[in-house]
Write an enzyme that holds these catalytic residues in place. Sequence first.
Site, PDB file in Angstrom:
ATOM      1  N   TYR A   1      47.564 -11.306 -41.510  1.00 35.19           N
ATOM      2  CA  TYR A   1      47.909  -9.835 -40.971  1.00 35.19           C
ATOM      3  C   TYR A   1      46.913  -8.742 -41.197  1.00 35.19           C
ATOM      4  O   TYR A   1      47.128  -8.484 -40.186  1.00 35.19           O
ATOM      5  CB  TYR A   1      49.086 -10.120 -42.245  1.00 35.19           C
ATOM      6  CG  TYR A   1      50.007  -8.338 -42.651  1.00 35.19           C
ATOM      7  CD1 TYR A   1      51.090  -8.164 -41.228  1.00 35.19           C
ATOM      8  CD2 TYR A   1      49.217  -7.594 -42.787  1.00 35.19           C
ATOM      9  CE1 TYR A   1      51.735  -7.410 -41.063  1.00 35.19           C
ATOM     10  CE2 TYR A   1      50.529  -6.413 -42.766  1.00 35.19           C
ATOM     11  CZ  TYR A   1      51.280  -6.262 -41.722  1.00 35.19           C
ATOM     12  OH  TYR A   1      52.094  -5.265 -41.644  1.00 35.19           O
TER      13      TYR A   1
ATOM     14  N   ASP B   1      45.500  -9.911 -53.444  1.00 33.18           N
ATOM     15  CA  ASP B   1      46.874  -8.443 -54.178  1.00 33.18           C
ATOM     16  C   ASP B   1      46.322  -7.771 -53.915  1.00 33.18           C
ATOM     17  O   ASP B   1      45.188  -7.501 -54.553  1.00 33.18           O
ATOM     18  CB  ASP B   1      48.088  -8.622 -55.130  1.00 33.18           C
ATOM     19  CG  ASP B   1      48.918  -8.395 -54.498  1.00 33.18           C
ATOM     20  OD1 ASP B   1      49.773  -8.130 -54.586  1.00 33.18           O
ATOM     21  OD2 ASP B   1      48.853  -7.633 -55.485  1.00 33.18           O
TER      22      ASP B   1
HETATM   23  P1  NAD Z   1      60.338  -6.734 -40.741  1.00 32.23           P
HETATM   24  O1  NAD Z   1      60.098  -8.122 -40.482  1.00 32.23           O
HETATM   25  O2  NAD Z   1      61.920  -6.340 -40.743  1.00 32.23           O
HETATM   26  O3  NAD Z   1      60.749  -5.812 -38.362  1.00 32.23           O
HETATM   27  C1  NAD Z   1      59.779  -7.035 -37.900  1.00 32.23           C
HETATM   28  C2  NAD Z   1      60.141  -7.320 -36.798  1.00 32.23           C
HETATM   29  O4  NAD Z   1      60.176  -7.471 -35.574  1.00 32.23           O
HETATM   30  C3  NAD Z   1      61.465  -8.072 -36.431  1.00 32.23           C
HETATM   31  O5  NAD Z   1      62.947  -8.184 -36.290  1.00 32.23           O
HETATM   32  C4  NAD Z   1      61.193  -9.610 -36.221  1.00 32.23           C
HETATM   33  O6  NAD Z   1      62.329 -10.353 -36.228  1.00 32.23           O
HETATM   34  C5  NAD Z   1      60.957  -9.159 -35.326  1.00 32.23           C
HETATM   35  N1  NAD Z   1      59.068 -10.057 -34.686  1.00 32.23           N
HETATM   36  C6  NAD Z   1      58.014 -10.504 -35.639  1.00 32.23           C
HETATM   37  N2  NAD Z   1      57.508 -11.440 -34.333  1.00 32.23           N
HETATM   38  C7  NAD Z   1      57.824 -11.236 -32.894  1.00 32.23           C
HETATM   39  C8  NAD Z   1      57.554 -11.699 -31.712  1.00 32.23           C
HETATM   40  N3  NAD Z   1      56.473 -12.271 -31.463  1.00 32.23           N
HETATM   41  N4  NAD Z   1      58.224 -11.112 -30.808  1.00 32.23           N
HETATM   42  C9  NAD Z   1      59.682 -10.366 -31.731  1.00 32.23           C
HETATM   43  N5  NAD Z   1      59.408  -9.763 -32.007  1.00 32.23           N
HETATM   44  C10 NAD Z   1      59.123 -10.300 -33.296  1.00 32.23           C
HETATM   45  O7  NAD Z   1      59.504  -5.291 -40.603  1.00 32.23           O
HETATM   46  P2  NAD Z   1      59.737  -3.988 -41.067  1.00 32.23           P
HETATM   47  O8  NAD Z   1      58.572  -3.366 -42.736  1.00 32.23           O
HETATM   48  O9  NAD Z   1      60.505  -2.924 -39.987  1.00 32.23           O
HETATM   49  O10 NAD Z   1      57.672  -3.474 -40.326  1.00 32.23           O
HETATM   50  C11 NAD Z   1      57.860  -3.558 -38.881  1.00 32.23           C
HETATM   51  C12 NAD Z   1      56.410  -3.301 -38.761  1.00 32.23           C
HETATM   52  O11 NAD Z   1      55.400  -1.536 -39.238  1.00 32.23           O
HETATM   53  C13 NAD Z   1      55.495  -4.273 -38.273  1.00 32.23           C
HETATM   54  O12 NAD Z   1      54.380  -4.286 -37.144  1.00 32.23           O
HETATM   55  C14 NAD Z   1      54.437  -4.087 -39.339  1.00 32.23           C
HETATM   56  O13 NAD Z   1      53.493  -4.541 -38.978  1.00 32.23           O
HETATM   57  C15 NAD Z   1      54.558  -2.231 -39.849  1.00 32.23           C
HETATM   58  N6  NAD Z   1      54.517  -2.030 -41.343  1.00 32.23           N
HETATM   59  C16 NAD Z   1      55.512  -2.191 -42.053  1.00 32.23           C
HETATM   60  C17 NAD Z   1      54.874  -1.647 -43.576  1.00 32.23           C
HETATM   61  C18 NAD Z   1      56.270  -1.349 -44.508  1.00 32.23           C
HETATM   62  O14 NAD Z   1      56.009  -1.293 -45.652  1.00 32.23           O
HETATM   63  N7  NAD Z   1      57.619  -1.818 -44.165  1.00 32.23           N
HETATM   64  C19 NAD Z   1      53.618  -0.923 -44.046  1.00 32.23           C
HETATM   65  C20 NAD Z   1      52.611  -1.620 -42.762  1.00 32.23           C
HETATM   66  C21 NAD Z   1      53.166  -2.062 -41.769  1.00 32.23           C
HETATM   67  N1  UDP Z   2      54.876  -7.899 -56.782  1.00 31.92           N
HETATM   68  C1  UDP Z   2      56.219  -8.486 -57.439  1.00 31.92           C
HETATM   69  N2  UDP Z   2      56.383  -9.102 -57.743  1.00 31.92           N
HETATM   70  C2  UDP Z   2      57.807  -9.680 -56.360  1.00 31.92           C
HETATM   71  C3  UDP Z   2      57.071  -8.588 -55.078  1.00 31.92           C
HETATM   72  C4  UDP Z   2      55.953  -8.726 -55.269  1.00 31.92           C
HETATM   73  O1  UDP Z   2      55.299  -7.800 -58.205  1.00 31.92           O
HETATM   74  O2  UDP Z   2      58.842  -9.811 -56.532  1.00 31.92           O
HETATM   75  C5  UDP Z   2      54.029  -7.079 -56.332  1.00 31.92           C
HETATM   76  C6  UDP Z   2      53.161  -7.831 -55.269  1.00 31.92           C
HETATM   77  O3  UDP Z   2      51.941  -8.630 -55.870  1.00 31.92           O
HETATM   78  C7  UDP Z   2      52.303  -6.289 -54.640  1.00 31.92           C
HETATM   79  C8  UDP Z   2      52.831  -5.187 -54.448  1.00 31.92           C
HETATM   80  O4  UDP Z   2      54.155  -5.903 -55.647  1.00 31.92           O
HETATM   81  O5  UDP Z   2      51.202  -5.892 -55.889  1.00 31.92           O
HETATM   82  C9  UDP Z   2      53.874  -5.010 -53.670  1.00 31.92           C
HETATM   83  O6  UDP Z   2      54.032  -6.248 -53.125  1.00 31.92           O
HETATM   84  P1  UDP Z   2      55.030  -6.231 -51.361  1.00 31.92           P
HETATM   85  O7  UDP Z   2      55.105  -7.239 -51.080  1.00 31.92           O
HETATM   86  O8  UDP Z   2      55.924  -5.179 -51.420  1.00 31.92           O
HETATM   87  O9  UDP Z   2      53.602  -5.368 -50.151  1.00 31.92           O
HETATM   88  P2  UDP Z   2      52.264  -5.676 -49.681  1.00 31.92           P
HETATM   89  O10 UDP Z   2      51.637  -5.797 -51.308  1.00 31.92           O
HETATM   90  O11 UDP Z   2      52.247  -6.094 -49.145  1.00 31.92           O
HETATM   91  O12 UDP Z   2      51.401  -4.158 -50.359  1.00 31.92           O
END
Ligand code: NAD
Ligand code: UDP
Length: 311
Positions: free
Chosen positions: A145, A272
């Site tokens: 990722y 993490d």
């Molecule tokens: P999510 O998993 O809910 O949404 C991602 C969507 O992309 C899903 O609907 C999935 O089916 C689709 N997808 C995955 N691979 C695909 C492919 N190869 N072709 C077409 N569709 C595909 O995640 P999210 O939280 O909504 O995140 C959306 C975007 O924002 C992602 O790019 C993620 O990396 C970025 N992002 C999210 C967060 C967060 O905290 N939610 C933080 C940082 C970055």
């Molecule tokens: N985490 C946790 N319990 C859970 C899921 C996540 O303690 O059931 C912790 C995880 O180890 C991390 C933080 O919560 O330190 C955020 O995790 P998340 O997967 O939401 O996002 P990311 O690590 O990608 O920021």
Amino acid sequence: MGLRILVTGGAGFIGSHLCERLLDQGHDVLCLDNFFSGHKRNIAPFLQRPNFELIRHDITVPILLEVDQIYNFACPASPKAYMQNPVKTVKTSVMGTINMLGLAKRVKARILQASTSEIYGDPKVHPQVESYWGNVNPIGIRSCYDEGKRVAETLMFDYRRQNNVDTKIVRIFNTYGPRMLEDDGRVISNFIVQALRGEDLTVYGDGTQTRSFCYVDDLVEGVIRMMNTDDFFGPVNLGNPTEFKIIELAELVLRLTRSRSRIVFKPLPQDDPVQRQPDITLARTRLGWEPKVPLEEGLLRTIAYFTKLLL
Ligand code: NAD
Ligand code: UDP
């Protein structure tokens, strides 16, 4: 005048909120998704709207479309989801982004890449500023990722320099809200679902690691502002700078759900990050943006969503 806007990952958590906001603004929205980590219920209400179209497609395969703007959000975001098929995660960020950049180049569309705070890895600079290059393990279990997203940023800049593509990058920090999947695996949905079901809340490690949580409506506002700013292409951090320990989050969720669940401690996953907080000075000054929804209020809205979903 309404634009034709492609949202990849549009059936996902953030993507579906983005589609909804763009539809409300009167644009024609093409939602493209392979449903790997998204859900049809996220976009089902939009299918009635004349300015919404849904394409089931995988961005690792090229596609010909005519659009004015592209929000490239396709990519599983939860560690549980992106580790399920790590090679595919890399392909989505690398081949998928190349395909979307190729599309942007052909039709002269502006393209915005959803990057992430994960590109800073386990940061040695706190809070994280955009000029920090990060501390990322290239061979760990999160690397598919983190490194995939770093290459996607590189591609954005190389297509800009080499092909004059109009690119933008937002680095999104932990975002939460309604439409996360109940088994998504990320911390806020995990804790809320566990609390509502009366199950133990699983804190990984000792819970002293920190994150800064942004409510999805705030995030979407920042993303759209960035897309429609002409003289600034980023990267820009988007997130809520208020930082919490994971144990504090667990206690807050228990209080807000009035749950009798217990907190249990599980092993901390590899790599993490210990702490995370965005420096949003750039977003404040260049986009006039900052988050408005405090954690407690955003959690209450998210709890209301999951309460209904789990009925
Ligand atoms: P999510 O998993 O809910 O949404 C991602 C969507 O992309 C899903 O609907 C999935 O089916 C689709 N997808 C995955 N691979 C695909 C492919 N190869 N072709 C077409 N569709 C595909 O995640 P999210 O939280 O909504 O995140 C959306 C975007 O924002 C992602 O790019 C993620 O990396 C970025 N992002 C999210 C967060 C967060 O905290 N939610 C933080 C940082 C970055
Ligand atoms: N985490 C946790 N319990 C859970 C899921 C996540 O303690 O059931 C912790 C995880 O180890 C991390 C933080 O919560 O330190 C955020 O995790 P998340 O997967 O939401 O996002 P990311 O690590 O990608 O920021």
